[in-house]
Design a protein around this motif. Structure first.
Motif, short mmCIF file in Angstrom:
data_model
loop_
_atom_site.label_atom_id
_atom_site.label_comp_id
_atom_site.label_asym_id
_atom_site.label_seq_id
_atom_site.Cartn_x
_atom_site.Cartn_y
_atom_site.Cartn_z
N ASN A 1 -9.55 -31.83 -4.83
CA ASN A 1 -9.48 -33.29 -4.96
C ASN A 1 -9.96 -33.71 -6.34
O ASN A 1 -10.85 -33.07 -6.92
CB ASN A 1 -10.38 -33.98 -3.93
CG ASN A 1 -9.78 -33.98 -2.54
OD1 ASN A 1 -8.83 -33.26 -2.26
ND2 ASN A 1 -10.35 -34.78 -1.65
N TRP B 1 -11.35 -37.46 -8.15
CA TRP B 1 -11.83 -38.81 -7.78
C TRP B 1 -12.24 -39.51 -9.06
O TRP B 1 -13.13 -39.06 -9.77
CB TRP B 1 -13.01 -38.67 -6.83
CG TRP B 1 -13.41 -39.92 -6.09
CD1 TRP B 1 -13.02 -40.28 -4.83
CD2 TRP B 1 -14.30 -40.95 -6.53
NE1 TRP B 1 -13.61 -41.47 -4.46
CE2 TRP B 1 -14.40 -41.91 -5.50
CE3 TRP B 1 -15.02 -41.16 -7.71
CZ2 TRP B 1 -15.19 -43.05 -5.61
CZ3 TRP B 1 -15.81 -42.31 -7.83
CH2 TRP B 1 -15.89 -43.23 -6.77
N GLU C 1 -7.96 -41.33 -5.91
CA GLU C 1 -8.23 -39.93 -5.64
C GLU C 1 -6.91 -39.20 -5.44
O GLU C 1 -5.90 -39.79 -5.07
CB GLU C 1 -9.12 -39.77 -4.41
CG GLU C 1 -8.52 -40.34 -3.15
CD GLU C 1 -9.56 -40.63 -2.08
OE1 GLU C 1 -9.42 -40.09 -0.98
OE2 GLU C 1 -10.50 -41.41 -2.36
#
Length: 287
Positions: free
Chosen positions: A177, A179, A278
């Motif tokens: 991920n 962010w 994100e």
């Protein structure tokens, strides 16, 4: 900067979950649907007060995805706002190039993104396929992927050619991920990241996340005083966080990273509501 003491939201340790798997069912608003009358989840959270959250800036260069499960990247995006779906598509492409460079990847596929804003939403229609769909902060400390759902995600989003090329010995596949805050200086609802080395296996509870046409599985985190939490104080848009959700490589290195946003006790009065974007990507490197 000194660590902050803040409240974090964990999944409760209920006897219910020994008989019934936790689940969350996303039903878009429609006529006749009353979320107060029809329960769409069995998730029960609890707040734990005065959790120490350390500043990543104090740790310096030792913080990498491999040893902590997360890392601060230095990168200036071409996008400060997202007004068109094409902006999001191009941001995904930008993320693929960023992860390829920073992680030495031979292949990156950004398969999902999410815009968020810390405000109350009231709406009577919702399209999960809308790239500009904006949601509030996610609830409960969680990890987006489990050891069961990781291979399913990889098989779903890799092309046939990529699977033929990379699903074999010699390649390491991670789901990562990113962010990024869209606020010039983030104060409201920053992200807390948990060092996976402080998490016991029994702290992780698998839960079904059900949306139209698909079922995914995530981990929710239950409280353990040994958890070690971090944040990036005064995060700027040029400091995106990258953190791992799944890793095919076995070993003692970080293979996941529970996370959750929190109310920042140091936020100035009237701080702008947090806005963020994100992404979720399949990142393939040579072993």
């Amino acid at each position: 900067m000194p660590a902050v003491q803040a409240t974090l939201e964990y999944l409760q340790k209920l006897p219910l979950y020994e008989e019934e798997k936790p689940y969350w069912c996303f039903l878009p608003p429609h006529e006749g649907f009353d979320p107060d009358a029809l329960r769409v989840d069995n998730l029960e959270f609890e707040n734990h007060l005065d959790i120490k959250i350390e500043d990543i800036r104090e740790l310096g260069r030792e913080v990498t995805i491999d040893n902590y499960g997360f890392e601060v990247l230095q990168h200036q995006s071409e996008f400060a706002r997202f007004d068109r779906a094409r902006d999001v598509e191009q941001y995904r492409e930008e993320t693929e190039a960023l992860l390829e460079e920073k992680m030495g990847a031979v292949h990156v596929k950004c398969y999902d993104s999410r815009l968020r804003k810390n405000i109350t939403f009231v709406r009577n229609a919702l399209d999960l396929n809308d790239l500009l769909l904006t949601e509030g902060p996610a609830r409960g400390a969680h990890n987006d992927i489990t050891y069961e759902s990781g291979p399913i995600v990889i098989n779903r989003y890799l092309s046939t050619d990529a699977k033929r090329k990379f699903l074999r010995p010699g390649y390491r596949i991670r789901i990562v991920n990113t962010w990024r805050t869209l606020n010039p200086l983030l104060e409201d609802r920053p992200l807390a990241l948990c060092d996976s080395r402080s998490v016991d296996p029994e702290d992780l509870v698998a839960a079904d996340r059900i949306i139209p046409n698909a079922v995914g599985e995530v981990y929710y985190l239950t409280y353990n005083p040994n958890h070690r939490w971090f944040w990036l104080e005064k995060q700027t848009p040029s400091e995106p966080l990258a953190f791992v959700m799944y890793d095919t490589k076995a070993g003692s290195h970080a293979r996941f990273c529970p996370h959750v946003s929190f109310v920042n006790p140091n936020a100035s009065q009237g701080a702008a509501p947090r806005e963020s974007i994100e992404t979720r990507s399949i990142v393939i490197t040579k072993e």
